[in-house]
Write an enzyme that holds these catalytic residues in place. Structure first.
Site, PDB file in Angstrom:
ATOM      1  N   ASP A  44      -5.005  -6.883   5.819  1.00  0.00           N
ATOM      2  CA  ASP A  44      -6.248  -6.178   5.490  1.00  0.00           C
ATOM      3  C   ASP A  44      -7.322  -7.196   5.085  1.00  0.00           C
ATOM      4  OD1 ASP A  44      -8.032  -4.225   4.839  1.00  0.00           O
ATOM      5  OD2 ASP A  44      -6.964  -3.484   3.082  1.00  0.00           O
ATOM      6  N   ASP A  99     -10.639  -8.841   7.571  1.00  0.00           N
ATOM      7  CA  ASP A  99     -12.057  -8.724   7.208  1.00  0.00           C
ATOM      8  C   ASP A  99     -12.714 -10.100   7.122  1.00  0.00           C
ATOM      9  OD1 ASP A  99     -11.876  -6.001   7.138  1.00  0.00           O
ATOM     10  OD2 ASP A  99     -12.987  -5.808   5.256  1.00  0.00           O
ATOM     11  N   LYS A 102       3.722 -15.242   1.599  1.00  0.00           N
ATOM     12  CA  LYS A 102       3.577 -15.961   0.324  1.00  0.00           C
ATOM     13  C   LYS A 102       4.992 -16.277  -0.150  1.00  0.00           C
ATOM     14  CE  LYS A 102       0.962 -17.499  -3.044  1.00  0.00           C
ATOM     15  NZ  LYS A 102       0.121 -18.697  -2.867  1.00  0.00           N
ATOM     16  N   TYR A 144       0.809  -1.220   0.000  1.00  0.00           N
ATOM     17  CA  TYR A 144       0.000   0.000   0.000  1.00  0.00           C
ATOM     18  C   TYR A 144       0.846   1.276   0.000  1.00  0.00           C
ATOM     19  CZ  TYR A 144      -4.015  -2.985   1.078  1.00  0.00           C
ATOM     20  OH  TYR A 144      -4.986  -3.949   1.039  1.00  0.00           O
ATOM     21  N   ASP A 166      -2.760 -18.207   1.336  1.00  0.00           N
ATOM     22  CA  ASP A 166      -3.942 -18.920   0.840  1.00  0.00           C
ATOM     23  C   ASP A 166      -4.367 -20.002   1.826  1.00  0.00           C
ATOM     24  OD1 ASP A 166      -1.429 -19.747   0.078  1.00  0.00           O
ATOM     25  OD2 ASP A 166      -2.046 -20.709  -1.774  1.00  0.00           O
TER      26      ASP A 166
END
Ligand code: NAD
Length: 371
Positions: free
Chosen positions: A246, A250, A190, A141, A222
Site C-alpha cells: 500500500d 503510492d 522486514k 489490515y 526501508d
C-alpha cells in the site's frame, strides 16, 4: 471472443472516466470482432443511497457471474459522516474480499511525453517500467485480534498474520508475471524484525525454485523505499505484503507524476480480476468533464491482457494512449507538461484515444498529408 463485463462506475469522477473507458472498449470490440456484454451495477455511495448498503447483493451476484469487473471509484463528502459500515470504501474492501482478489498489480511506467510530470529528475525516471504486486486480502489490515484494550482503552492492537498458502499464492503470481517480462522478482519484507517476514522469505525461496529463469532478490522495506526514488529502473516485479505494498505503491506512483494516469488490477488465481484506476472519486472536479480518463482506459487494457489473454488488443490500447500523449493532448491535471494542443475534456480525451486506436491511423495521417 465473447465475454461479460460487470461495470461499476461508483461515485464522483468514477462515472465520467468509466464512460470514457467504455468508448475505448467498444472500439476494441468493433475492431477485433469481439463481443463484450456490459452490465452495470452500483457500489459505494450511490449504492448506499439506492440500496442502503455500499455493496448490494445484486452487485456481488453480477460480478460473480461475469468474466471481469471494471470499477471507477468510490467515496465523497456526502457519506463522510456515515457510520463505518455505511462508508463507500466498505464496498471496495468487501468486493475484493468476497471475490477472493488476493493479488493487486500496479504497473509503474513513465510515459516519454510526461517525464517532466515527475518531481524526480529525468535521468532517474526515464525508462522506468515495473509492476508492484501487493498481497491484498491478508496481513496487517485483516489479522485478528485488532482492538483497543485497557481500562481507558489506552492499548491498541493490530495483528500481522499470514498463512504460508496465502503468501505462496501471491508470490506465484509475481513469478508468473516476471517470467513474461524482464525476469526479475524483488521480494520486499522486514525480515530483520518480523517473524511473518521471515516466513515470507522462506516461501519466496521455495517458489523461486520452480522458476530457475527468474532472478530473485530480497530487500528490506526501508531499503526498497529508498531505492524506489534513486534507482527505480532496477525493478521489474516487486512482490510484498499488504501494508508495505500500500505504502510503496503510492510512493512509486509519484515516479509517473499524475494519479490520473495509473491503472490497477486485483486478481485471483484463475485470472478473474477487478480493474480500476488508482485515483479516488475526486469530488473537487466531479461533474465537470475534466477528469483524466487514462488510468481507467489503461485498466481496460489490463483487463484485456490479464483476464481475457488479449495481448494484441491490450498493446493497441496502450499504444493509442502513448500516441495521444505524444501528440500533445492533455487533461487539466497534466496541464503545462510539454503541452502542445489545448486542454482536453474527459470525453475529448477518450475520443482521441479511440481515433488513435484505428490500426491504420498512422498510415491515414501520412496519406492525408499527400492529398
Ligand atoms: P482522489 O484521488 O479522489 O483525488 C486527489 C486529487 O487528485 C484531487 O485533487 C483530484 O482532483 C485529483 N485527481 C484524482 N484523479 C484524477 C483524475 N483522474 N483526473 C484529474 N485529477 C484527478 O483522492 P482524495 O481526494 O483523497 O479522495 C476523494 C474520495 O475518493 C474520498 O472519499 C476517498 O475515500 C475516495 N478514494 C477512493 C478510492 C477508490 O475508489 N479506489 C481511492 C482513493 C480515494
Amino acid at each position: 471472443m465473447k465475454k461479460q463485463v460487470a461495470v461499476l462506475p461508483g461515485d464522483g469522477i468514477g462515472q465520467e472516466v468509466m464512460s470514457a473507458a467504455l468508448d475505448v472498449l467498444k472500439a476494441v470490440e468493433e475492431q477485433f470482432g469481439h463481443q463484450f456484454k456490459v452490465f452495470q451495477g452500483d457500489i459505494g455511495g450511490v449504492a448506499i443511497d439506492r440500496h442502503g448498503t455500499p455493496l448490494p447483493a445484486e452487485t456481488l451476484e453480477l460480478c460473480k457471474s461475469s468474466d471481469a469487473v471494471l470499477l471507477g471509484a468510490v467515496g465523497g463528502p456526502e457519506w463522510e459522516d456515515n457510520p463505518v459500515h455505511l462508508r463507500p470504501e466498505k464496498g471496495l474492501l468487501g468486493i475484493r474480499k468476497e471475490l477472493g482478489l488476493f493479488a493487486n498489480y500496479r504497473p509503474i511506467k513513465t510515459f516519454e511525453a510526461l517525464r517532466d510530470a515527475s518531481p524526480l529528475k529525468r535521468s532517474v525516471v526515464d525508462g522506468v517500467d515495473f509492476v508492484i504486486v501487493r498481497e491484498l486480502t491478508g496481513g496487517l489490515y485483516f489479522g485478528e485480534p485488532r482492538e483497543r484494550r485497557g481500562q481507558h482503552q489506552e492499548v491498541a492492537v493490530d495483528t500481522l498474520q499470514y498463512e504460508k498458502k496465502e503468501i505462496e499464492n501471491v508470490v506465484r503470481k509475481a513469478f508468473d508475471l516476471a517470467a513474461t517480462r524482464r525476469k526479475k522478482v524483488t521480494s520486499v519484507d522486514k525480515a530483520n524484525v518480523l517473524e511473518s517476514s521471515r516466513m515470507w522469505r522462506e516461501v519466496v525461496e521455495q517458489v523461486a525454485a520452480d522458476y530457475p529463469e527468474v532472478e530473485v532478490e530480497h530487500l528490506l522495506v526501508d531499503v526498497a523505499a529508498m531505492k524506489l526514488v534513486y534507482q527505480p529502473k532496477q525493478f521489474d516485479v516487486i512482490v510484498t505484503e499488504n501494508m508495505f505494498g500500500d505504502i510503496l505503491s503510492d510512493e512509486a506512483s509519484m515516479l509517473t507524476g499524475s494519479l490520473g494516469m495509473l491503472p490497477s488490477a486485483s486478481l485471483r488465481a484463475d485470472g478473474f480480476g477487478l480493474y480500476e484506476p488508482v485515483h479516488g472519486s475526486a469530488p473537487d472536479i466531479s461533474g465537470e468533464n475534466r477528469a483524466n480518463p487514462l488510468g481507467m482506459v489503461l485498466s481496460v487494457a489490463m483487463m484485456l491482457r490479464h483476464s481475457f489473454g488479449l495481448e494484441e488488443e491490450a498493446d493497441q490500447v496502450e499504444k493509442a494512449v502513448q500516441e495521444v500523449l505524444n501528440a500533445g493532448y492533455r487533461t487539466g491535471d497534466l496541464e503545462g507538461i510539454e503541452k502542445i494542443g489545448p486542454v482536453c475534456t474527459t470525453s475529448e480525451m477518450s475520443e482521441n484515444v479511440v481515433e488513435h486506436f484505428q490500426p491504420n491511423y498512422a498510415m491515414s495521417g501520412i496519406l492525408a498529408a499527400y492529398m
